[in-house]
Scaffold this motif. Structure first.
Motif, short mmCIF file in Angstrom:
data_model
loop_
_atom_site.label_atom_id
_atom_site.label_comp_id
_atom_site.label_asym_id
_atom_site.label_seq_id
_atom_site.Cartn_x
_atom_site.Cartn_y
_atom_site.Cartn_z
N GLU A 16 0.81 -1.22 0.00
CA GLU A 16 0.00 0.00 0.00
C GLU A 16 0.84 1.27 0.00
O GLU A 16 0.30 2.37 -0.11
N GLU A 17 2.17 1.13 0.11
CA GLU A 17 3.01 2.32 0.10
C GLU A 17 3.35 2.70 -1.34
O GLU A 17 3.84 1.87 -2.11
N PRO A 18 3.16 3.93 -1.73
CA PRO A 18 3.55 4.34 -3.08
C PRO A 18 5.06 4.39 -3.21
O PRO A 18 5.73 5.00 -2.38
N PRO A 19 5.66 3.73 -4.23
CA PRO A 19 7.12 3.76 -4.39
C PRO A 19 7.59 5.09 -4.96
O PRO A 19 7.87 5.22 -6.14
N VAL A 20 7.67 6.10 -4.11
CA VAL A 20 8.07 7.42 -4.55
C VAL A 20 9.36 7.80 -3.84
O VAL A 20 9.68 7.28 -2.77
N ASP A 21 10.09 8.73 -4.43
CA ASP A 21 11.30 9.23 -3.79
C ASP A 21 10.91 10.05 -2.56
O ASP A 21 9.94 10.80 -2.57
N GLY A 22 11.68 9.92 -1.53
CA GLY A 22 11.38 10.66 -0.30
C GLY A 22 11.10 9.70 0.83
O GLY A 22 10.63 8.59 0.65
N ARG A 23 11.40 10.12 2.02
CA ARG A 23 11.22 9.28 3.20
C ARG A 23 9.75 9.09 3.52
O ARG A 23 8.93 9.98 3.31
N VAL A 24 9.43 7.93 4.05
CA VAL A 24 8.08 7.66 4.52
C VAL A 24 8.16 7.23 5.97
O VAL A 24 9.23 7.08 6.54
N ARG A 25 7.02 7.00 6.55
CA ARG A 25 6.97 6.92 8.01
C ARG A 25 7.71 5.72 8.59
O ARG A 25 8.14 5.76 9.74
N PHE A 26 7.90 4.62 7.82
CA PHE A 26 8.53 3.43 8.38
C PHE A 26 10.04 3.40 8.17
O PHE A 26 10.71 2.51 8.67
N ASP A 27 10.59 4.33 7.40
CA ASP A 27 12.02 4.29 7.09
C ASP A 27 12.89 4.43 8.35
O ASP A 27 13.84 3.68 8.55
N ALA A 28 12.55 5.42 9.18
CA ALA A 28 13.37 5.66 10.38
C ALA A 28 13.32 4.46 11.32
O ALA A 28 14.34 4.05 11.90
N LEU A 29 12.15 3.85 11.47
CA LEU A 29 12.01 2.69 12.33
C LEU A 29 12.84 1.51 11.81
O LEU A 29 13.57 0.85 12.57
N ALA A 30 12.75 1.24 10.51
CA ALA A 30 13.51 0.12 9.95
C ALA A 30 15.01 0.37 10.02
O ALA A 30 15.79 -0.54 10.32
N LEU A 31 15.45 1.60 9.74
CA LEU A 31 16.87 1.92 9.80
C LEU A 31 17.41 1.75 11.21
O LEU A 31 18.50 1.20 11.42
N ALA A 32 16.66 2.21 12.20
CA ALA A 32 17.10 2.05 13.59
C ALA A 32 17.19 0.58 13.96
O ALA A 32 18.13 0.15 14.65
N ALA A 33 16.24 -0.24 13.51
CA ALA A 33 16.26 -1.66 13.83
C ALA A 33 17.46 -2.35 13.18
O ALA A 33 18.10 -3.21 13.79
N LEU A 34 17.77 -2.00 11.93
CA LEU A 34 18.91 -2.60 11.25
C LEU A 34 20.23 -2.22 11.93
O LEU A 34 21.12 -3.06 12.12
N ARG A 35 20.37 -0.97 12.31
CA ARG A 35 21.58 -0.54 13.01
C ARG A 35 21.72 -1.24 14.35
O ARG A 35 22.82 -1.67 14.74
N GLN A 36 20.62 -1.35 15.06
CA GLN A 36 20.66 -2.04 16.35
C GLN A 36 21.04 -3.50 16.17
O GLN A 36 21.80 -4.07 16.96
N HIS A 37 20.53 -4.12 15.13
CA HIS A 37 20.86 -5.52 14.87
C HIS A 37 22.35 -5.68 14.56
O HIS A 37 22.99 -6.62 15.04
N LEU A 38 22.90 -4.77 13.77
CA LEU A 38 24.34 -4.84 13.47
C LEU A 38 25.18 -4.67 14.74
O LEU A 38 26.20 -5.34 14.92
N ALA A 39 24.74 -3.78 15.63
CA ALA A 39 25.51 -3.54 16.85
C ALA A 39 25.49 -4.75 17.77
O ALA A 39 26.47 -5.01 18.49
N ARG A 40 24.41 -5.52 17.75
CA ARG A 40 24.28 -6.66 18.66
C ARG A 40 24.73 -7.97 18.04
O ARG A 40 24.79 -8.99 18.74
N ARG A 41 25.03 -8.00 16.78
CA ARG A 41 25.34 -9.26 16.11
C ARG A 41 26.65 -9.83 16.63
O ARG A 41 27.67 -9.14 16.71
N THR A 42 26.62 -11.10 16.94
CA THR A 42 27.81 -11.81 17.43
C THR A 42 27.86 -13.18 16.77
O THR A 42 26.90 -13.64 16.18
N GLY A 43 29.01 -13.84 16.93
CA GLY A 43 29.13 -15.20 16.42
C GLY A 43 29.67 -15.23 15.00
O GLY A 43 29.70 -14.23 14.29
#
Length: 834
Positions: free
Chosen positions: A787-814
């Motif tokens: 349902e999200e239009p694929p347009v240039d520009g940030r949308v509401r879920f970008d910041a949440l997903a980016l923070a989750a990916l960064r947090q995952h990288l910081a915690r990754r071990t093994g």
């Protein structure tokens, strides 16, 4: 006092002795929510002051840990919104509650409507409420049908639980009656948005109003729109509804020939009488219309894209053709059924172009000669007597000489005056419009251990039948491959069928001097003995020479040649790695896409059974064991075929499929991909981080960052766990919302941690990290929701997903999960790149 009961897929909390009829109906019909617990508050009487504290206590007692989808029965519409925020703050859990009036639809659909948008809203403690959808379950087109729109002074677009309704806005009484009927009977199809046009008993709707609606429709709405003529429409004299729309909008249109009813996963389509009552259940359910090339030009015959075939028609012998007797077949046509001889006559297109009558089923009988006409009439009478009573009551047997007289411009008025036209269609299978050909990847000739090279006599005959081609340089036999490994290994057909459509062509003359072990894929197709691909060890050292780029080895069947529906073979290209700079994928036409909207894949399944009959037999036992171990995947008569398609794709047989899909060309890989997609849809969903690798330069990364939105038209392979030794210079992290886990059908040497994104999935680029001081380059992307239009520009879920990916990288071990070398190349690449 609150009493709780589990009813169907919901937990019901009620204050009276018995659950109300409304709450019980909703609980028994609503589908299970994979992410939230469904809670129904049955509040039918005056409530005590401490009711909400009691509700919170009961929900804590359940020890539920997921989110809550809250349904409130017997209270004012605003109660749901207030209760959602209050419970979220008290319980510390996300609560999805209706904002507006909740309207139960057909087959368990929950539709929320209000004057100011309305819909399901997610409440979280300490966060602003977020609107999620209009409907639950959420269809792919939900965001395109949310608002009540005024189209003109006489037309309005009204969202319905199951679609959109373009109707007359001045006769509220008639609109109310038919709107109530549509709300309660029309299901919400997950991949098709019915656009009902007109209202029975009101003034005809103007085509200009339909054009205004189309211009304002979001891209996802256009992709999933299926027009349905529900009432009178002001059409040009003798012009079918679908053709008039295609000419008006100047683009292919997709039409339903009736109004859907029943379950969303297998709806029945019925025509509509002039007074709005259901007519007969159609056989040709979806049609595709193309616009005329020029004004006054002859219209292209509409193409049937989905149809219904009751068992009385017999065994399928071709696309929409069934063997009714030893000397006669039945073909599904838009206006009904056509009983004819095994070979279609020259006037077949005129029969197939006859518009449908919503009041009558045509049983057309071919009458080329008196003896044949008598035989066909006898069989048609027998067929009519075997149909269901409602269809039999409306059936009319007509000779083809009357239905399709030998003159152009056939219309319903030419057959019988005053009929109520109701023809519809869909454009998924239409050939693409003429365009400038895009560059094709350089082919690599492949030496295949399999069928022998054609003889000198065969080569001479082929040379006579095709234009002369300059001889190609011979490719000597030698083990091994000099140069970079190809990205894709071509798939194969089997037996005599494997060489049928490719046996003669412009490249046959180039086989002279190639050696007995070298077979050009265009001439004979790639061949192997099993699901895998044989012959890689026989590729000559000159395979990467200058002559290898002379042509693409697997172009689609064009012009008057046989298409995939009649040729159960598949030849996929063998490509070299894409040269720098990176190339982005082209958007394919509907006939080259690996996902076909709608649940009906009869033609694709028939093709798959014929093309992969040996492979299906080879893996039948493994597929049966997998389905037995996962009963949820075994639902439906087609479950085994779709599961087999997924199993073959995960094996070596699927190595070339993704690159073929990304070429944006039609061919035999398309039905295979559609069967795989249907099977992948049934697999469990993976939400969270997925991993892949890529071989990219810094300049490539910067180009990708500028692109922002990447759409992959092949299957995107990723890993649900961090890999240990994945090739590539760039680590690709994907935030997944709908990827499917494939562990249930992985082979013994497969990748249990694999996840797949369906073809056509779009990704937005969140961040590009260039390599720096020992830190590898990284590309962080997020899957775009439908349902999200694929347009240039940030949308509401970008910041949440980016923070989750960064947090995952910081915690990754093994050390990570090792990936078998044979399967590693599937996980190397960026979505959206060729």
């Amino acid at each position: 006092m609150i009493t709780r009961h589990t009813v169907g897929n919901a937990l019901v909390l009620h204050t009276s002795e018995r659950i109300s009829t409304e709450a019980r109906t909703v609980a028994l019909s609503v589908d299970r929510d994979p992410d939230n617990d469904i809670v129904i508050l049955d509040l039918q009487h005056e409530l005590p002051f401490d009711i909400w504290d009691t509700v919170a206590t009961e929900l804590r007692r359940q020890r539920l840990r997921r989110g809550i989808r809250l349904v409130v029965c017997g209270a004012r519409p605003e109660t749901g919104a207030l209760a959602g925020q209050w419970l979220s703050d008290r319980l510390g859990r996300p609560v999805i509650a209706p904002f507006g009036r909740m309207i139960p639809g057909a087959a368990g659909l929950l539709f929320v409507h209000a004057t100011d948008l309305g819909g399901w809203v997610c409440y979280r403690r300490g966060h602003t409420p977020v609107w999620q959808s209009k409907r639950y379950p959420v269809p792919a087109w939900d965001g395109a049908a949310v608002d009540h729109l005024t189209i003109s002074s006489t037309c309005a677009a009204e969202p319905l639980p199951g679609g959109v309704w373009l109707r007359e806005s001045r006769d509220e009484a008639a609109v109310a009656v038919h709107g109530s009927h549509l709300t309660s009977t029309m299901p919400c199809l997950p991949d098709a948005m019915p656009v009902l046009v007109g209202c029975p008993g009101t003034a005809p709707l103007r085509l200009d109003d339909i054009a205004r609606f189309w211009r304002g429709l979001a891209p996802e709405g256009r992709e999933h729109a299926r027009f349905v003529q529900y009432g009178p429409v002001a059409l040009p004299d003798g012009e079918p509804f679908g053709q008039a729309l295609a000419d008006l909008l100047r683009c292919p249109v997709r039409i339903f020939t009736g109004v859907p009813s029943g379950r969303p996963d297998g709806p029945a389509l019925f025509t509509v009488d002039a007074d709005g009552r259901p007519g007969w259940q159609v056989f040709a359910e979806e049609l595709a219309y193309r616009p005329r090339e020029t004004l006054g030009a002859k219209a292209v015959t509409p193409r049937i894209l989905r149809h219904r075939a009751p068992p009385e028609l017999g065994e399928p012998v071709g696309p929409r053709v069934y063997q009714y007797a030893h000397d006669a077949v039945v073909e599904v046509i838009p206006s009904g059924l056509w009983l004819r001889g095994p070979e279609p006559p020259r006037h077949a297109d005129r029969i197939r172009a006859v518009p449908m009558d919503p009041n009558r089923v045509r049983l057309v009988v071919d009458d080329p000669a008196p003896a044949a006409a008598d035989r066909h009439r006898e069989l048609a009478g027998d067929l009519a007597a075997r149909l269901d009573p409602a269809t039999r009551k409306r059936a009319a047997v007509q000779p083809s000489s009357l239905v399709a007289p030998g003159r152009p411009g056939l219309s319903a008025r030419g057959i019988e005056a005053g009929t109520y036209r109701h023809t519809t269609g869909r454009a998924a299978g239409l050939p693409p419009a003429p365009s400038v050909p895009a560059p094709v990847p350089e082919p690599v000739p492949v030496a295949v251990a399999g069928p022998p090279a054609p003889s000198a006599a065969e080569v001479a005959a082929a040379a006579v039948a095709s234009p002369a081609v300059p001889p190609k340089s011979p490719v000597p036999d030698s083990p091994g491959l000099v140069g970079a490994a190809p990205e894709v290994i071509g798939l194969h057909g089997h037996g005599a069928e494997a060489t049928g459509p490719h046996g003669a062509g412009p490249d046959v003359a180039g086989l002279h001097g190639a050696g007995p072990s070298v077979v050009v894929a265009e001439a004979a197709g790639l061949h192997g003995a099993g699901p895998g691909v044989a012959g890689l060890d026989d590729i000559g050292p000159d395979a990467n020479g200058p002559d290898a780029a002379a042509r693409d080895v697997a172009g689609p069947v064009l012009g008057g040649g046989a298409g995939w529906a009649t040729s159960p073979t598949m030849t996929l290209p063998v490509h070299r790695p894409a040269p720098a700079p990176v190339r982005f994928q082209r958007t394919p036409g509907d006939d080259a896409r690996g996902v076909r909207p709608g649940p009906d894949l009869d033609e694709e399944r028939t093709w798959f059974r014929r093309a992969f009959r040996r492979e299906i037999a080879a893996v039948a036992a493994d597929v049966a064991d997998a389905l037995a171990a996962h009963p949820a995947l075994a639902a439906g008569a087609d479950a085994v075929e779709y599961a087999t398609a997924v199993r073959l794709y995960l094996s070596a047989a699927g190595d070339g499929l993704d690159q073929a899909l990304r070429s944006a060309e039609p061919g035999g890989h398309v039905p295979f991909a559609r069967c795989v997609s249907a099977g992948v849809r049934r697999l469990p969903v993976h939400r969270g981080v997925a991993y892949a690798g890529a071989e990219l330069t810094t300049a490539d990364l910067r180009r990708i960052a500028q692109r922002r939105v990447l759409t992959d038209w092949g299957f995107t392979n990723a890993l649900a766990e961090p890999p240990a030794d994945l090739p590539g210079t760039v680590e690709v992290l994907i935030w997944s919302a709908t990827a499917r886990r494939t562990a249930a059908f992985e082979t013994a040497d497969g990748v249990p941690a694999r996840v797949l994104f369906l073809p056509g999935t779009a990704f937005t680029v969140l961040q590009v990290q260039e390599p720096d001081a020992g830190v590898p380059a990284r590309l962080l992307v997020r899957e775009l929701a439908v349902e999200e239009p694929p347009v240039d520009g940030r949308v509401r879920f970008d910041a949440l997903a980016l923070a989750a990916l960064r947090q995952h990288l910081a915690r990754r071990t093994g050390p990570g999960t090792p990936v078998p070398a044979a399967a590693a190349r599937r996980f190397v690449g960026v979505p959206g790149l060729r």
